[in-house]
Design an enzyme around this catalytic site. Sequence first.
Site, PDB file in Angstrom:
ATOM      1  N   GLN A  72       0.828  -1.215   0.000  1.00  0.00           N
ATOM      2  CA  GLN A  72       0.000   0.000   0.000  1.00  0.00           C
ATOM      3  C   GLN A  72       0.861   1.263   0.000  1.00  0.00           C
ATOM      4  O   GLN A  72       1.788   1.383   0.799  1.00  0.00           O
ATOM      5  CB  GLN A  72      -0.921   0.029   1.229  1.00  0.00           C
ATOM      6  CG  GLN A  72      -1.932   1.165   1.135  1.00  0.00           C
ATOM      7  CD  GLN A  72      -2.719   1.398   2.412  1.00  0.00           C
ATOM      8  OE1 GLN A  72      -2.145   1.736   3.437  1.00  0.00           O
ATOM      9  NE2 GLN A  72      -4.019   1.248   2.335  1.00  0.00           N
ATOM     10  N   CYS A 102      -6.480   7.254   5.002  1.00  0.00           N
ATOM     11  CA  CYS A 102      -5.826   7.553   6.286  1.00  0.00           C
ATOM     12  C   CYS A 102      -6.292   8.918   6.813  1.00  0.00           C
ATOM     13  O   CYS A 102      -6.189   9.928   6.119  1.00  0.00           O
ATOM     14  CB  CYS A 102      -4.313   7.561   6.112  1.00  0.00           C
ATOM     15  SG  CYS A 102      -3.477   7.999   7.640  1.00  0.00           S
ATOM     16  N   LYS A 141      -8.132   1.598  -1.097  1.00  0.00           N
ATOM     17  CA  LYS A 141      -8.787   1.537   0.214  1.00  0.00           C
ATOM     18  C   LYS A 141      -9.174   2.955   0.602  1.00  0.00           C
ATOM     19  O   LYS A 141      -8.355   3.870   0.540  1.00  0.00           O
ATOM     20  CB  LYS A 141      -7.841   0.949   1.250  1.00  0.00           C
ATOM     21  CG  LYS A 141      -8.424   0.957   2.645  1.00  0.00           C
ATOM     22  CD  LYS A 141      -7.649   0.047   3.561  1.00  0.00           C
ATOM     23  CE  LYS A 141      -8.233   0.053   4.952  1.00  0.00           C
ATOM     24  NZ  LYS A 141      -7.758   1.191   5.737  1.00  0.00           N
ATOM     25  N   ASN A 204     -15.057  -2.881   5.479  1.00  0.00           N
ATOM     26  CA  ASN A 204     -14.058  -2.726   6.531  1.00  0.00           C
ATOM     27  C   ASN A 204     -14.614  -1.854   7.648  1.00  0.00           C
ATOM     28  O   ASN A 204     -15.364  -0.917   7.406  1.00  0.00           O
ATOM     29  CB  ASN A 204     -12.776  -2.102   5.945  1.00  0.00           C
ATOM     30  CG  ASN A 204     -11.756  -1.724   7.015  1.00  0.00           C
ATOM     31  OD1 ASN A 204     -11.371  -0.568   7.153  1.00  0.00           O
ATOM     32  ND2 ASN A 204     -11.317  -2.692   7.790  1.00  0.00           N
ATOM     33  N   GLY A 205     -14.201  -2.198   8.877  1.00  0.00           N
ATOM     34  CA  GLY A 205     -14.594  -1.411  10.042  1.00  0.00           C
ATOM     35  C   GLY A 205     -15.452  -2.202  10.995  1.00  0.00           C
ATOM     36  O   GLY A 205     -16.577  -2.586  10.668  1.00  0.00           O
ATOM     37  N   ASP A 206     -14.875  -2.512  12.158  1.00  0.00           N
ATOM     38  CA  ASP A 206     -15.602  -3.147  13.263  1.00  0.00           C
ATOM     39  C   ASP A 206     -16.004  -4.605  13.016  1.00  0.00           C
ATOM     40  O   ASP A 206     -16.960  -5.078  13.634  1.00  0.00           O
ATOM     41  CB  ASP A 206     -16.864  -2.340  13.632  1.00  0.00           C
ATOM     42  CG  ASP A 206     -16.558  -0.913  14.029  1.00  0.00           C
ATOM     43  OD1 ASP A 206     -15.378  -0.584  14.212  1.00  0.00           O
ATOM     44  OD2 ASP A 206     -17.515  -0.125  14.161  1.00  0.00           O
ATOM     45  N   GLY A 228      -8.954  -5.365  10.618  1.00  0.00           N
ATOM     46  CA  GLY A 228      -7.780  -4.717  11.190  1.00  0.00           C
ATOM     47  C   GLY A 228      -7.614  -5.032  12.662  1.00  0.00           C
ATOM     48  O   GLY A 228      -6.988  -6.021  13.050  1.00  0.00           O
ATOM     49  N   ARG A 229      -8.229  -4.194  13.498  1.00  0.00           N
ATOM     50  CA  ARG A 229      -7.914  -4.234  14.926  1.00  0.00           C
ATOM     51  C   ARG A 229      -8.173  -5.570  15.604  1.00  0.00           C
ATOM     52  O   ARG A 229      -7.466  -5.934  16.543  1.00  0.00           O
ATOM     53  CB  ARG A 229      -8.668  -3.096  15.640  1.00  0.00           C
ATOM     54  CG  ARG A 229      -8.101  -1.728  15.302  1.00  0.00           C
ATOM     55  CD  ARG A 229      -9.013  -0.616  15.727  1.00  0.00           C
ATOM     56  NE  ARG A 229     -10.259  -0.623  14.963  1.00  0.00           N
ATOM     57  CZ  ARG A 229     -11.261   0.200  15.142  1.00  0.00           C
ATOM     58  NH1 ARG A 229     -11.169   1.117  16.092  1.00  0.00           N
ATOM     59  NH2 ARG A 229     -12.348   0.142  14.397  1.00  0.00           N
TER      60      ARG A 229
HETATM   61  C1  LIG Z   1      -2.740   0.747  14.360  1.00  0.00           C
HETATM   62  C2  LIG Z   1      -3.458   1.011  13.069  1.00  0.00           C
HETATM   63  C3  LIG Z   1      -2.721   1.339  11.951  1.00  0.00           C
HETATM   64  C4  LIG Z   1      -3.377   1.569  10.719  1.00  0.00           C
HETATM   65  N1  LIG Z   1      -2.623   1.828   9.618  1.00  0.00           N
HETATM   66  C5  LIG Z   1      -3.233   1.893   8.393  1.00  0.00           C
HETATM   67  C6  LIG Z   1      -2.481   1.982   7.187  1.00  0.00           C
HETATM   68  O1  LIG Z   1      -1.248   1.974   7.194  1.00  0.00           O
HETATM   69  N2  LIG Z   1      -3.171   2.032   6.017  1.00  0.00           N
HETATM   70  C7  LIG Z   1      -4.548   2.005   5.961  1.00  0.00           C
HETATM   71  O2  LIG Z   1      -5.132   2.035   4.870  1.00  0.00           O
HETATM   72  N3  LIG Z   1      -5.274   1.924   7.088  1.00  0.00           N
HETATM   73  C8  LIG Z   1      -4.654   1.838   8.285  1.00  0.00           C
HETATM   74  N4  LIG Z   1      -5.409   1.667   9.411  1.00  0.00           N
HETATM   75  C9  LIG Z   1      -6.865   1.520   9.296  1.00  0.00           C
HETATM   76  C10 LIG Z   1      -7.240   0.055   9.197  1.00  0.00           C
HETATM   77  O3  LIG Z   1      -6.710  -0.523   8.006  1.00  0.00           O
HETATM   78  C11 LIG Z   1      -8.771  -0.123   9.194  1.00  0.00           C
HETATM   79  O4  LIG Z   1      -9.301   0.595   8.103  1.00  0.00           O
HETATM   80  C12 LIG Z   1      -9.426   0.378  10.454  1.00  0.00           C
HETATM   81  O5  LIG Z   1      -8.711  -0.018  11.603  1.00  0.00           O
HETATM   82  C13 LIG Z   1     -10.882  -0.122  10.565  1.00  0.00           C
HETATM   83  O6  LIG Z   1     -10.940  -1.520  10.526  1.00  0.00           O
HETATM   84  P1  LIG Z   1     -11.065  -2.416  11.877  1.00  0.00           P
HETATM   85  O7  LIG Z   1     -12.260  -1.943  12.618  1.00  0.00           O
HETATM   86  O8  LIG Z   1     -11.177  -3.831  11.391  1.00  0.00           O
HETATM   87  O9  LIG Z   1      -9.813  -2.177  12.671  1.00  0.00           O
HETATM   88  C14 LIG Z   1      -4.781   1.478  10.645  1.00  0.00           C
HETATM   89  C15 LIG Z   1      -5.499   1.171  11.788  1.00  0.00           C
HETATM   90  C16 LIG Z   1      -4.862   0.936  12.993  1.00  0.00           C
HETATM   91  C17 LIG Z   1      -5.679   0.571  14.200  1.00  0.00           C
END
Ligand SMILES: Cc1cc2nc3c(=O)[nH]c(=O)nc-3n(C[C@H](O)[C@H](O)[C@H](O)COP(=O)(O)O)c2cc1C
Length: 331
Positions: A72, A102, A141, A204-206, A228-229
Amino acid sequence: MVKIADIELPDFPLLLAPMEDVSDPPFRALCKEQGADVVYTEFISSEGLIRDAAKSTMKLDIYEKERPVGIQIFGANLDSMLEAVDIVEKSNPDIIDINFGCPVKKVVSKGAGAGILKDVCLMESLTAEIVKRTKLPVTVKTRLGWDHDSIKIVEVAERLQDVGCKAISIHGRTRAQMYKGNADWKPIAEVKNNPRMHIPVFGNGDVNTPERAVEMRDKYGLDGAMIGRATIGNPWFFKQVKHYFKTGEHLPPITLEERVEAAKRHLQMAIDWKGEKLGVFETRRHYTNYFKGIPHFKEYRMKMVTSDDSKDVFAAFDEVLENFKDYQFVS
Ligand SMILES: Cc1cc2nc3c(=O)[nH]c(=O)nc-3n(C[C@H](O)[C@H](O)[C@H](O)COP(=O)(O)O)c2cc1C
């Protein structure tokens, strides 16, 4: 079957989200072993790449075993992004992903990341030029929009598709929301339901329980989930979701032995990748997550994060294994 260009994926694939300081090669390898269908690198600054900044170029490292993998990049300047694409291509990833989501000020203030959501024409033209520059599939994304009043993700997704974007992952929040509130998957379903859309639309998200993944698949009808998280300190999440898809039941909680094994492998892979010093240093942030729940973990954590010698860290893992044999994790 879901396809990103020619990359064939199973039905409702699970994607490891790009995460700065988290989704490095060792962590991606662990997630891949546990069932992630596609993994993404941390975001990489195109300006950093073209200046040959060590922090950026190190993020280009990928392993065969983690394929398919997306690298990315982010940026707002066309020339820099195109040059960055040429550099990224040399690492031979399966996908180039553009970060248009971001929300952090440092990135947005330069017009990159979610900053681009204020200028959809630029978003479209950058994507179009990047697609033209590379033979690799380009994915995007992004978020729902800049703020609640400017959500036009259905139109945005269609325009990106029309200039050659091969899949889109949408975080169900606006930039203004940062990480607050709940992710709204309805607008993502609207993107998917647009009869003109034919590329995969990933939500994506939650997605933080197997049930939520089922909801994203069955209620919202999306093509896959980017997670992600919920995977931080829990690379097993992919396996847990897939087991639930198959059986409707939850796997038993991950045992202490599995956690210690993962922590050890994570550390060893990091050392093999970056050398003893950096490997020990950069894996530190993961331990609290692997051992979440263990009472008075602080004492052990201190041992894990204060020594520069991996032998001490491995010994601390063994100590945890010895002292908490009977501890029952809840998930
Ligand atoms: C620690 C952290 C770092 C992240 N870094 C990036 C990143 O480098 N690029 C990106 O597109 N999103 C980044 N995100 C966003 C995640 O990819 C994702 O969109 C967001 O956490 C929501 O998804 P989730 O609820 O499954 O965590 C980051 C999120 C977290 C928590």
